[in-house]
Design a protein around this motif. Structure first.
Motif, PDB file in Angstrom:
ATOM      1  N   ASN A  70      -9.216 -31.830 -20.081  1.00  0.00           N
ATOM      2  CA  ASN A  70     -10.278 -31.780 -19.073  1.00  0.00           C
ATOM      3  C   ASN A  70     -10.222 -30.456 -18.315  1.00  0.00           C
ATOM      4  O   ASN A  70     -10.609 -30.376 -17.147  1.00  0.00           O
ATOM      5  CB  ASN A  70     -10.109 -32.964 -18.103  1.00  0.00           C
ATOM      6  N   TRP A  71      -9.765 -29.404 -18.997  1.00  0.00           N
ATOM      7  CA  TRP A  71      -9.416 -28.159 -18.311  1.00  0.00           C
ATOM      8  C   TRP A  71     -10.599 -27.485 -17.607  1.00  0.00           C
ATOM      9  O   TRP A  71     -10.449 -26.948 -16.504  1.00  0.00           O
ATOM     10  CB  TRP A  71      -8.776 -27.186 -19.292  1.00  0.00           C
TER      11      TRP A  71
ATOM     12  N   GLU B 276      -4.960 -32.793 -12.813  1.00  0.00           N
ATOM     13  CA  GLU B 276      -5.176 -32.320 -14.181  1.00  0.00           C
ATOM     14  C   GLU B 276      -5.046 -33.415 -15.232  1.00  0.00           C
ATOM     15  O   GLU B 276      -5.144 -33.152 -16.439  1.00  0.00           O
ATOM     16  CB  GLU B 276      -4.205 -31.181 -14.527  1.00  0.00           C
ATOM     17  N   SER B 277      -4.852 -34.667 -14.816  1.00  0.00           N
ATOM     18  CA  SER B 277      -4.589 -35.737 -15.773  1.00  0.00           C
ATOM     19  C   SER B 277      -5.837 -36.193 -16.513  1.00  0.00           C
ATOM     20  O   SER B 277      -6.928 -36.265 -15.949  1.00  0.00           O
ATOM     21  CB  SER B 277      -3.954 -36.936 -15.060  1.00  0.00           C
TER      22      SER B 277
ATOM     23  N   THR C 130      -0.558 -32.273  -8.036  1.00  0.00           N
ATOM     24  CA  THR C 130      -0.577 -31.473  -9.257  1.00  0.00           C
ATOM     25  C   THR C 130       0.844 -31.091  -9.639  1.00  0.00           C
ATOM     26  O   THR C 130       1.721 -30.988  -8.781  1.00  0.00           O
ATOM     27  CB  THR C 130      -1.419 -30.193  -9.063  1.00  0.00           C
TER      28      THR C 130
ATOM     29  N   THR D 149      -9.740 -35.300 -11.908  1.00  0.00           N
ATOM     30  CA  THR D 149     -10.779 -34.619 -11.138  1.00  0.00           C
ATOM     31  C   THR D 149     -11.835 -35.602 -10.654  1.00  0.00           C
ATOM     32  O   THR D 149     -12.352 -35.474  -9.541  1.00  0.00           O
ATOM     33  CB  THR D 149     -11.458 -33.527 -11.987  1.00  0.00           C
TER      34      THR D 149
ATOM     35  N   VAL E  16     -11.033 -29.118 -14.392  1.00  0.00           N
ATOM     36  CA  VAL E  16      -9.895 -28.820 -13.511  1.00  0.00           C
ATOM     37  C   VAL E  16     -10.092 -27.454 -12.868  1.00  0.00           C
ATOM     38  O   VAL E  16      -9.994 -27.287 -11.644  1.00  0.00           O
ATOM     39  CB  VAL E  16      -8.565 -28.877 -14.284  1.00  0.00           C
ATOM     40  N   GLN E  17     -10.366 -26.449 -13.694  1.00  0.00           N
ATOM     41  CA  GLN E  17     -10.499 -25.094 -13.163  1.00  0.00           C
ATOM     42  C   GLN E  17     -11.722 -24.924 -12.272  1.00  0.00           C
ATOM     43  O   GLN E  17     -11.724 -24.080 -11.372  1.00  0.00           O
ATOM     44  CB  GLN E  17     -10.537 -24.082 -14.323  1.00  0.00           C
TER      45      GLN E  17
ATOM     46  N   LEU F 212       0.877 -28.386 -11.764  1.00  0.00           N
ATOM     47  CA  LEU F 212       0.553 -27.085 -12.339  1.00  0.00           C
ATOM     48  C   LEU F 212       1.422 -25.971 -11.749  1.00  0.00           C
ATOM     49  O   LEU F 212       1.674 -25.947 -10.539  1.00  0.00           O
ATOM     50  CB  LEU F 212      -0.911 -26.747 -12.102  1.00  0.00           C
TER      51      LEU F 212
ATOM     52  N   PHE G  66      -3.069 -32.921 -20.203  1.00  0.00           N
ATOM     53  CA  PHE G  66      -3.259 -32.076 -19.024  1.00  0.00           C
ATOM     54  C   PHE G  66      -4.155 -30.861 -19.292  1.00  0.00           C
ATOM     55  O   PHE G  66      -4.353 -30.036 -18.407  1.00  0.00           O
ATOM     56  CB  PHE G  66      -1.907 -31.615 -18.490  1.00  0.00           C
ATOM     57  N   THR G  67      -4.695 -30.786 -20.493  1.00  0.00           N
ATOM     58  CA  THR G  67      -5.578 -29.662 -20.828  1.00  0.00           C
ATOM     59  C   THR G  67      -6.938 -30.109 -21.363  1.00  0.00           C
ATOM     60  O   THR G  67      -7.870 -29.303 -21.404  1.00  0.00           O
ATOM     61  CB  THR G  67      -4.921 -28.743 -21.881  1.00  0.00           C
TER      62      THR G  67
END
Length: 301
Positions: free
Chosen positions: A32-33, A89-90, A114, A99, A36-37, A116, A29-30
């Motif tokens: 591809n951060w 976020e996967s 999500t 995304t 995501v953001q 999150l 979950f991070t």
């Protein structure tokens, strides 16, 4: 339907938890951060937000049917729920980024899910004033469901035994952080944001028709009585459990021999897992950590 070619034998070792911006997370979950953001929401997007194992798939399917069940029935049988409602976020390697799946959606509105915590949601959802449907489940049933999910999902951290897992949950050492913070912070955000609709799993179990009416009012939908009845029929737990497009049976990291993805879908199953001592200790811890005076949960219908 999107085919998943990997086999369970090819799955990487279970990922460890680590601290990520103050929240316990796993790399799925991070990784591809940045994307995501930087995700660009659209004004008509609907974000389905939950703590893990709080009714995400249920509400996703309800919304999918309300919006597209009549206009695109083939979509309901040709695409799995994780394609129709991407997990933002996967990054599971065996599937495209969440995304990427969301960007490729041709539906309007786009339904995106999500887990999150509210402070990590991409800012574009707030900038675009998107509608959010948040679903919360009482802590005792939530931890039981999460335990069985982690047992069968090889893409999750090693759960250990029930006692160990319960302690981790109480300590907030879970993917997406403490349940207490997650449900409370989203609740507080709702108080100042009219575009957030906060639902309770227990209310849906008690009277799905009533909760669907409230949800439709929030979304500005006016389904006919026949359409509403069809959605309620299709989203019954046992029917979804046997539906290959909603039960995640095509995902190789999930070992259904250990436990199905959709296990019981009941309120009060925690009584089959908690000892009296565990329940008393949990209740004391709960009272200490749940600071909100207005957010109330039910552990039984």
């Amino acid at each position: 339907m999107l085919s998943v070619v990997a086999s369970t034998a090819q799955v990487s070792p279970r990922p460890p938890l680590f601290d990520f911006q103050g929240v316990s997370m796993i790399h799925h979950f991070t990784d591809n951060w940045e994307n995501v953001q930087n995700f660009q929401a659209r004004p008509d997007d609907i974000l389905i937000a939950t703590y893990p194992k709080a009714g995400t798939t249920w509400v996703s399917y309800i919304l999918e049917l309300l919006y597209f069940g009549q206009t695109d029935p083939e979509r309901q049988t040709s695409l799995s729920i994780y394609q129709r409602v991407p997990f933002l976020e996967s990054d599971f390697k065996i599937l495209p980024f969440g995304t990427e799946l969301a960007d490729k959606l041709t539906t309007s509105p786009r339904l995106i899910k999500t887990h999150l915590p509210v402070q990590l949601v991409p800012k574009s959802f707030w900038e675009q004033n998107c509608r959010v449907v948040y679903v919360a489940r009482n802590a005792k049933d939530n931890v039981v469901s999460y335990f069985h999910f982690d047992r069968m999902n090889l893409g999750e951290p090693e759960p250990g035994d029930w006692n160990h897992f319960l302690r981790r949950f109480m300590d907030g050492k879970m993917g997406f952080g403490p349940w207490y913070d997650h449900v409370t912070n989203w609740w507080e955000k709702k108080q100042t944001n009219s575009k957030i609709h906060y639902m309770f799993y227990e209310d849906m179990i008690e009277d799905l028709g009533r909760e669907m009416d409230t949800l439709c009012s929030f979304l500005g939908l006016s389904p006919s009585s026949e359409e509403k009845a069809k959605v309620m029929e299709e989203t019954q737990f046992d029917k979804m459990k046997n539906n290959k497009t909603t039960n995640y049976s095509g995902i190789p990291v999930m070992d259904f021999k250990i436990s199905p993805f959709m296990r019981k879908g009941k309120v009060g199953d925690w009584k089959n897992h908690f000892t009296v001592a565990q329940s008393e200790q949990f209740d004391q811890d709960y009272q200490a950590k749940m600071k909100s005076k207005t957010l109330k949960f039910r552990t039984l219908v």
